[in-house]
Motif scaffolding. Structure first.
Motif, PDB file in Angstrom:
ATOM      1  N   LYS A  44      -3.150  -3.146  -3.852  1.00 45.49           N
ATOM      2  CA  LYS A  44      -3.706  -3.180  -4.795  1.00 45.49           C
ATOM      3  C   LYS A  44      -4.227  -4.881  -5.052  1.00 45.49           C
ATOM      4  CE  LYS A  44      -5.439  -2.433 -10.272  1.00 45.49           C
ATOM      5  NZ  LYS A  44      -4.557  -2.021 -10.953  1.00 45.49           N
ATOM      6  N   GLY A  71       1.089  -1.539   0.357  1.00 43.71           N
ATOM      7  CA  GLY A  71      -0.350  -0.119   0.583  1.00 43.71           C
ATOM      8  C   GLY A  71       0.798   1.360  -0.117  1.00 43.71           C
ATOM      9  N   ASP A  98      -0.148   0.549   4.991  1.00 38.32           N
ATOM     10  CA  ASP A  98      -1.337  -0.361   6.087  1.00 38.32           C
ATOM     11  C   ASP A  98      -0.692  -1.689   5.923  1.00 38.32           C
ATOM     12  OD1 ASP A  98      -1.945   0.739   3.179  1.00 38.32           O
ATOM     13  OD2 ASP A  98      -4.066   1.444   4.222  1.00 38.32           O
ATOM     14  N   VAL A 141      -3.409  -7.372  -2.302  1.00 34.87           N
ATOM     15  CA  VAL A 141      -4.041  -6.884  -1.693  1.00 34.87           C
ATOM     16  C   VAL A 141      -5.393  -7.121  -1.326  1.00 34.87           C
ATOM     17  CG1 VAL A 141      -4.516  -7.036   1.380  1.00 34.87           C
ATOM     18  CG2 VAL A 141      -1.942  -7.033  -0.092  1.00 34.87           C
ATOM     19  N   LYS A 142      -6.155  -6.015  -1.733  1.00 38.60           N
ATOM     20  CA  LYS A 142      -7.458  -5.747  -2.260  1.00 38.60           C
ATOM     21  C   LYS A 142      -8.198  -6.624  -3.240  1.00 38.60           C
ATOM     22  CE  LYS A 142      -7.230  -1.200  -0.891  1.00 38.60           C
ATOM     23  NZ  LYS A 142      -7.197   0.737  -1.559  1.00 38.60           N
ATOM     24  N   GLU A 160      -6.913  -9.810  -3.237  1.00 38.23           N
ATOM     25  CA  GLU A 160      -6.942 -10.952  -2.554  1.00 38.23           C
ATOM     26  C   GLU A 160      -6.136 -12.071  -3.961  1.00 38.23           C
ATOM     27  OE1 GLU A 160     -10.932 -12.654  -1.594  1.00 38.23           O
ATOM     28  OE2 GLU A 160     -11.788 -10.869   0.031  1.00 38.23           O
ATOM     29  N   ALA A 198       0.708  -4.896   8.341  1.00 39.72           N
ATOM     30  CA  ALA A 198       1.486  -2.773   7.265  1.00 39.72           C
ATOM     31  C   ALA A 198       2.555  -3.178   8.676  1.00 39.72           C
ATOM     32  CB  ALA A 198       0.535  -2.545   8.453  1.00 39.72           C
ATOM     33  N   LYS A 230      -1.909  -3.018   2.574  1.00 41.79           N
ATOM     34  CA  LYS A 230      -3.386  -3.198   1.583  1.00 41.79           C
ATOM     35  C   LYS A 230      -3.226  -2.289   0.276  1.00 41.79           C
ATOM     36  CE  LYS A 230      -6.078  -2.478   5.634  1.00 41.79           C
ATOM     37  NZ  LYS A 230      -7.005  -1.450   6.848  1.00 41.79           N
TER      38      LYS A 230
END
Length: 185
Positions: free
Chosen positions: A126, A118, A122, A128-129, A131, A138, A124
């Protein structure tokens, strides 16, 4: 008289030039392999590269023992848990505050790290979003140091691969400083 001298000179020139070439008796060649090289069949086995060392001609491709490539900086910590712990405890950045280009460090982080970790660190990114990767930590949740971050960038950890081929040692230290900056925000 002058024309007779010219004709005689031309005759001598033609005779001398033509006497050098005889297809029935070719002249001596100083390096015949350069003119008439040995023809090898493509992909056929050849004895040309056999050597007494048993390396089959690869000794010219193997670097000399103890040599390191130009620009390479040896990294003394091994790719083990003990090496990670030692790097975490002892390894410090050789770059001072003036040696770190913050803009370049942020660019490198964006290119190589933010896709998973991210933009803000953090965990998060792309991927990870979407999956594709799960459990990316983080930075604030982890007890990281300069040495541990550099070690992980160099060797990789868990699902993260090594970035030692993409980033030079200095660039890895710059990314390390940017990760610490994100952690402290």
């Amino acid at each position: 008289m002058k024309s007779l001298i010219k004709i005689a000179g031309l005759f001598v020139l033609v005779v001398s030039v033509s006497s050098c070439k005889n297809d029935l008796k070719p002249n001596y060649q100083y390096m015949p392999n350069m003119y008439e090289s040995v023809a090898y069949e493509t992909y056929a086995e050849s004895d040309a590269f056999n050597s007494p060392t048993g390396l089959k001609g690869k000794e010219g491709q193997i670097p000399a023992e103890g040599s390191i490539k130009r620009g390479f900086e040896p990294y003394e910590y091994p790719n083990t848990t003990a090496g990670y712990d030692a790097a975490k405890a002892n390894l410090k950045s050789p770059l001072d505050s003036t040696g770190v280009d913050a803009k370049k460090a942020e660019e490198l982080y964006t290119i190589y790290c933010s896709i998973c970790h991210g933009e803000a660190g953090d965990g998060k990114g792309k991927l990870v979003k979407q999956e594709k990767f799960l459990g990316v930590p983080a930075y604030k949740d982890r007890p990281v140091t300069e040495g541990s971050i550099y070690h992980v960038i160099t060797y990789g950890l868990n699902s993260m691969g090594s970035h030692a081929n993409q980033l030079s040692s200095k660039e890895r230290w710059m990314v390390t400083s940017h990760v610490l900056k994100l952690r402290n925000q």
